[in-house]
Design a protein around this motif. Sequence first.
Motif, short mmCIF file in Angstrom:
data_model
loop_
_atom_site.label_atom_id
_atom_site.label_comp_id
_atom_site.label_asym_id
_atom_site.label_seq_id
_atom_site.Cartn_x
_atom_site.Cartn_y
_atom_site.Cartn_z
N SER A 36 12.09 -2.37 3.82
CA SER A 36 10.82 -1.85 4.35
C SER A 36 9.60 -2.47 3.67
O SER A 36 8.56 -1.82 3.54
CB SER A 36 10.77 -0.31 4.22
OG SER A 36 11.84 0.28 4.88
N ARG A 37 9.75 -3.69 3.18
CA ARG A 37 8.67 -4.42 2.49
C ARG A 37 8.13 -3.66 1.28
O ARG A 37 6.94 -3.70 0.99
CB ARG A 37 7.54 -4.77 3.46
CG ARG A 37 7.94 -5.76 4.50
CD ARG A 37 6.76 -6.22 5.30
NE ARG A 37 7.19 -7.29 6.19
CZ ARG A 37 6.61 -7.58 7.32
NH1 ARG A 37 5.54 -6.93 7.69
NH2 ARG A 37 7.06 -8.57 8.07
N ASN A 38 9.04 -2.98 0.59
CA ASN A 38 8.69 -2.24 -0.62
C ASN A 38 9.52 -2.75 -1.78
O ASN A 38 10.75 -2.64 -1.76
CB ASN A 38 8.95 -0.73 -0.45
CG ASN A 38 8.01 -0.10 0.54
OD1 ASN A 38 6.81 -0.40 0.55
ND2 ASN A 38 8.54 0.77 1.38
N SER A 40 10.53 -1.98 -5.30
CA SER A 40 10.53 -0.93 -6.31
C SER A 40 11.03 -1.49 -7.64
O SER A 40 11.60 -2.58 -7.69
CB SER A 40 11.41 0.25 -5.88
OG SER A 40 12.77 -0.08 -6.00
N TYR A 70 -1.06 -6.89 1.66
CA TYR A 70 -0.85 -6.70 0.22
C TYR A 70 -2.19 -6.37 -0.42
O TYR A 70 -3.20 -7.03 -0.15
CB TYR A 70 -0.22 -7.95 -0.39
CG TYR A 70 0.09 -7.85 -1.86
CD1 TYR A 70 1.11 -7.03 -2.31
CD2 TYR A 70 -0.66 -8.56 -2.80
CE1 TYR A 70 1.39 -6.94 -3.67
CE2 TYR A 70 -0.38 -8.47 -4.15
CZ TYR A 70 0.64 -7.65 -4.58
OH TYR A 70 0.92 -7.55 -5.93
N ASP A 140 2.07 0.16 -9.30
CA ASP A 140 2.58 0.81 -8.10
C ASP A 140 4.10 0.70 -8.05
O ASP A 140 4.66 -0.36 -8.29
CB ASP A 140 2.02 0.15 -6.84
CG ASP A 140 0.54 0.41 -6.65
OD1 ASP A 140 -0.05 1.11 -7.49
OD2 ASP A 140 -0.02 -0.09 -5.67
N PRO A 142 6.87 2.15 -5.20
CA PRO A 142 7.13 0.74 -4.96
C PRO A 142 5.85 -0.05 -4.72
O PRO A 142 4.82 0.52 -4.36
CB PRO A 142 8.00 0.75 -3.71
CG PRO A 142 7.56 1.95 -2.96
CD PRO A 142 7.19 2.96 -4.01
N THR A 144 4.03 -2.23 -2.30
CA THR A 144 4.16 -2.37 -0.84
C THR A 144 3.73 -3.74 -0.35
O THR A 144 2.99 -4.46 -1.03
CB THR A 144 3.32 -1.29 -0.11
OG1 THR A 144 1.96 -1.46 -0.47
CG2 THR A 144 3.79 0.11 -0.49
N GLU A 145 4.22 -4.08 0.83
CA GLU A 145 3.91 -5.31 1.56
C GLU A 145 4.49 -6.57 0.91
O GLU A 145 4.01 -7.67 1.15
CB GLU A 145 2.41 -5.46 1.81
CG GLU A 145 1.82 -4.32 2.63
CD GLU A 145 2.52 -4.08 3.97
OE1 GLU A 145 2.96 -5.04 4.62
OE2 GLU A 145 2.64 -2.90 4.36
#
Length: 157
Positions: A36-38, A40, A70, A140, A142, A144-145
């Motif tokens: 999901s483009r995350n 972590s 992003y 952050d 996860p 993201t992007e």
Amino acid sequence: MKSRKVFVLFAAISALLFFGGCDTSNIADINHTMPSRNWSYADKVKVMVDITDSNKAYNIYFKLRHTSDYRYSNIFVLLNLKTAQKKRNRRYEFKLAQADGQWNGSGSGNLYSYTFPLLTNFKFPSPGKYELELEQNMRDNPLTEISDVGIKVAVIN
């Protein structure tokens, strides 16, 4: 006769491109697609390399793809180098965008790609198996992007 010369020339150029285009210096080149483009903290990208000659030098690269959504102009990552006996780690920061917001990476649609040097002209301490591990080190979780993350290890000839 002329068509034969053209064919021979074409065959010679094709063979040169085929054999010359192969990059045999890479001993590892992996990409991991982030769910999901995350990205972590738990999604560590790992590759095992078997070093048989510790006299050879290697270049180790961090590969990254992110979307235009992003949120940051940089990224921090940790590189962990593990052997059976010990673990070394090092933190890196990479600039992804200019002050005006223009992305530094090569773009294709909504994705931007980068290949950053982590270790250049690096010699492994001794022959053996090494695990290289990358993890994101931003606040952050996860992050993201982030579409894909990879590691490439190439022997310097």
